[in-house]
Design a protein around this motif. Structure first.
Motif, short mmCIF file in Angstrom:
data_model
loop_
_atom_site.label_atom_id
_atom_site.label_comp_id
_atom_site.label_asym_id
_atom_site.label_seq_id
_atom_site.Cartn_x
_atom_site.Cartn_y
_atom_site.Cartn_z
N ALA A 37 -25.33 -22.74 -3.39
CA ALA A 37 -25.90 -21.64 -2.54
C ALA A 37 -27.07 -22.08 -2.15
O ALA A 37 -27.65 -21.60 -1.11
CB ALA A 37 -26.18 -20.53 -3.55
N LYS A 38 -28.01 -22.94 -2.84
CA LYS A 38 -29.19 -23.42 -2.37
C LYS A 38 -28.84 -24.30 -0.92
O LYS A 38 -29.87 -24.50 0.04
CB LYS A 38 -29.90 -24.30 -3.20
CG LYS A 38 -30.40 -23.43 -4.60
CD LYS A 38 -31.08 -24.18 -5.46
CE LYS A 38 -31.70 -23.38 -6.53
NZ LYS A 38 -32.61 -24.31 -7.61
N VAL A 64 -29.31 -15.73 -6.69
CA VAL A 64 -28.94 -17.20 -7.15
C VAL A 64 -29.33 -17.72 -8.60
O VAL A 64 -28.52 -18.22 -9.17
CB VAL A 64 -29.81 -18.01 -5.99
CG1 VAL A 64 -29.51 -19.54 -6.55
CG2 VAL A 64 -28.87 -17.78 -4.58
N GLU A 100 -33.20 -12.02 2.49
CA GLU A 100 -32.72 -13.34 2.21
C GLU A 100 -33.70 -13.82 1.17
O GLU A 100 -32.98 -14.26 0.03
CB GLU A 100 -33.29 -14.24 3.48
CG GLU A 100 -32.78 -15.68 3.24
CD GLU A 100 -33.48 -16.58 4.46
OE1 GLU A 100 -33.11 -17.62 4.29
OE2 GLU A 100 -33.80 -15.97 5.63
N GLN A 101 -34.95 -13.32 1.07
CA GLN A 101 -35.79 -13.90 0.05
C GLN A 101 -35.16 -13.21 -1.63
O GLN A 101 -35.12 -13.54 -2.59
CB GLN A 101 -37.16 -13.49 0.08
CG GLN A 101 -38.21 -13.51 -1.01
CD GLN A 101 -39.44 -13.06 -0.60
OE1 GLN A 101 -39.74 -12.66 0.39
NE2 GLN A 101 -40.31 -13.38 -1.57
N ARG A 102 -34.64 -11.75 -1.40
CA ARG A 102 -34.31 -11.20 -2.42
C ARG A 102 -33.03 -11.97 -3.13
O ARG A 102 -32.78 -12.17 -4.15
CB ARG A 102 -33.72 -9.87 -2.40
CG ARG A 102 -33.46 -9.03 -3.57
CD ARG A 102 -33.24 -7.57 -3.25
NE ARG A 102 -32.09 -7.60 -2.15
CZ ARG A 102 -31.67 -6.26 -1.81
NH1 ARG A 102 -32.39 -5.25 -2.13
NH2 ARG A 102 -30.87 -6.27 -0.84
N PHE A 103 -32.15 -12.33 -2.41
CA PHE A 103 -30.69 -13.23 -2.63
C PHE A 103 -31.28 -14.52 -3.42
O PHE A 103 -30.70 -14.55 -4.48
CB PHE A 103 -30.12 -13.39 -1.40
CG PHE A 103 -28.99 -14.24 -1.61
CD1 PHE A 103 -27.63 -13.63 -2.13
CD2 PHE A 103 -29.02 -15.75 -1.60
CE1 PHE A 103 -26.54 -14.52 -2.61
CE2 PHE A 103 -27.73 -16.45 -1.63
CZ PHE A 103 -26.81 -15.88 -2.03
N TYR A 104 -32.21 -15.16 -2.85
CA TYR A 104 -32.61 -16.45 -3.56
C TYR A 104 -33.38 -16.15 -4.90
O TYR A 104 -33.50 -17.05 -5.84
CB TYR A 104 -33.44 -17.26 -2.36
CG TYR A 104 -32.32 -17.96 -1.56
CD1 TYR A 104 -31.48 -18.89 -1.88
CD2 TYR A 104 -32.29 -17.67 -0.23
CE1 TYR A 104 -30.54 -19.39 -1.08
CE2 TYR A 104 -31.52 -18.21 0.54
CZ TYR A 104 -30.56 -19.28 0.17
OH TYR A 104 -29.78 -19.52 1.08
N ASP A 105 -33.98 -15.21 -4.89
CA ASP A 105 -35.08 -14.94 -5.92
C ASP A 105 -34.24 -14.17 -7.14
O ASP A 105 -34.56 -14.55 -8.09
CB ASP A 105 -36.14 -14.05 -5.70
CG ASP A 105 -37.31 -14.95 -4.84
OD1 ASP A 105 -37.17 -16.11 -4.69
OD2 ASP A 105 -38.11 -14.19 -4.12
N ARG A 121 -24.74 -22.30 -8.10
CA ARG A 121 -26.30 -22.12 -7.67
C ARG A 121 -26.87 -23.48 -6.79
O ARG A 121 -27.32 -23.16 -5.82
CB ARG A 121 -27.15 -21.96 -8.99
CG ARG A 121 -28.55 -21.73 -8.69
CD ARG A 121 -29.40 -21.80 -9.85
NE ARG A 121 -28.73 -21.11 -10.93
CZ ARG A 121 -28.99 -21.59 -12.34
NH1 ARG A 121 -29.70 -22.83 -12.47
NH2 ARG A 121 -28.33 -20.74 -13.11
N GLU A 122 -26.18 -24.48 -7.14
CA GLU A 122 -26.61 -25.74 -6.42
C GLU A 122 -26.03 -25.68 -5.20
O GLU A 122 -26.75 -26.02 -3.96
CB GLU A 122 -26.31 -26.88 -7.11
CG GLU A 122 -26.92 -27.32 -8.23
CD GLU A 122 -28.31 -27.58 -8.05
OE1 GLU A 122 -28.93 -28.22 -7.16
OE2 GLU A 122 -29.08 -26.85 -8.76
N ARG A 180 -35.34 -11.01 6.43
CA ARG A 180 -36.33 -11.86 5.75
C ARG A 180 -36.30 -11.13 4.17
O ARG A 180 -36.15 -12.26 3.48
CB ARG A 180 -37.59 -11.92 6.29
CG ARG A 180 -37.69 -12.69 7.40
CD ARG A 180 -38.78 -13.27 8.09
NE ARG A 180 -40.15 -12.11 8.07
CZ ARG A 180 -40.26 -11.53 9.06
NH1 ARG A 180 -39.66 -11.60 10.21
NH2 ARG A 180 -41.07 -10.50 8.88
#
Length: 195
Positions: free
Chosen positions: A194-195, A183, A175-180, A191-192, A172
């Motif tokens: 990847a979301k 991305v 995953e959070q680090r990747f998106y924060d 970026r769009e 978890r």
């Protein structure tokens, strides 16, 4: 004395010797019909009357399951810390018990921190009075991760441990680090996606 000799203290006419050794105990596994042997470390505190230096007499034999960690003598009191794995087998949780000459005398309260960990140990802190044989030992147990650094002041005992999070936490977190972190650094079009 049998086992490994770990520590000793002398206070006037009292001597305490700490040893640890492997001992065989029996436990029932789930759906088993006979007890099976389990080998565990056990820490002993042997208290001697040494008023006659040529003929010491044993007056107390305290023991706690687990590995000897450390001990201190402050005044007439001896404090020791014993560490044991949390054994859960066959629906049975093997909790720490302080024994005197093989008789259970203290079942310590168990305290824990409401934080998940991948591995737990029981850290039992036991104290007893070297000069007063009638005073019962006092013990408390703390369930925490592996502890290796212990500090004792005159009034407090500090046990530090390394917190090891379960693997699911790291999934978890990644995953959070990747998106924060990752991305936001990507070009707008990627970026769009990847979301």
């Amino acid at each position: 004395l049998t086992g490994y000799h770990r520590e000793l203290f002398i206070n006037g006419d009292r001597l305490v010797v700490f040893t640890e050794n492997n001992e065989e105990v029996y436990g029932f596994m789930q759906y088993d019909i006979v007890p099976r042997p389990i080998y565990k470390q056990k820490t002993h505190a042997y208290v001697y009357d040494i008023s006659d230096r040529k003929d010491p007499k044993i007056i107390k034999d305290y023991d706690v399951k687990g590995n000897y960690q450390t001990s201190r003598m402050i005044g007439d009191y001896v404090y020791t810390i014993v560490q044991d794995n949390v054994y859960y087998y066959g629906g049975y949780l093997d909790t720490p018990v302080v024994r005197e000459s093989a008789k259970a005398i203290v079942s310590p309260e168990i305290y824990y921190f409401d934080v998940p960990d991948s591995n737990y140990n029981f850290n039992t802190v036991m104290s007893f009075n070297l000069k007063n044989e009638d005073e019962k030992p006092v013990a408390e147990t703390y369930m925490m991760g592996y502890s290796s650094v212990i500090f004792v002041s005159e009034n407090n005992i500090y046990i530090s441990y390394q917190k090891t999070m379960p693997y699911s936490y790291y999934d978890r977190y990644n995953e959070q680090r990747f998106y924060d972190v990752v991305v936001p650094l990507l070009p707008d079009t990627i970026r769009e996606e990847a979301k």
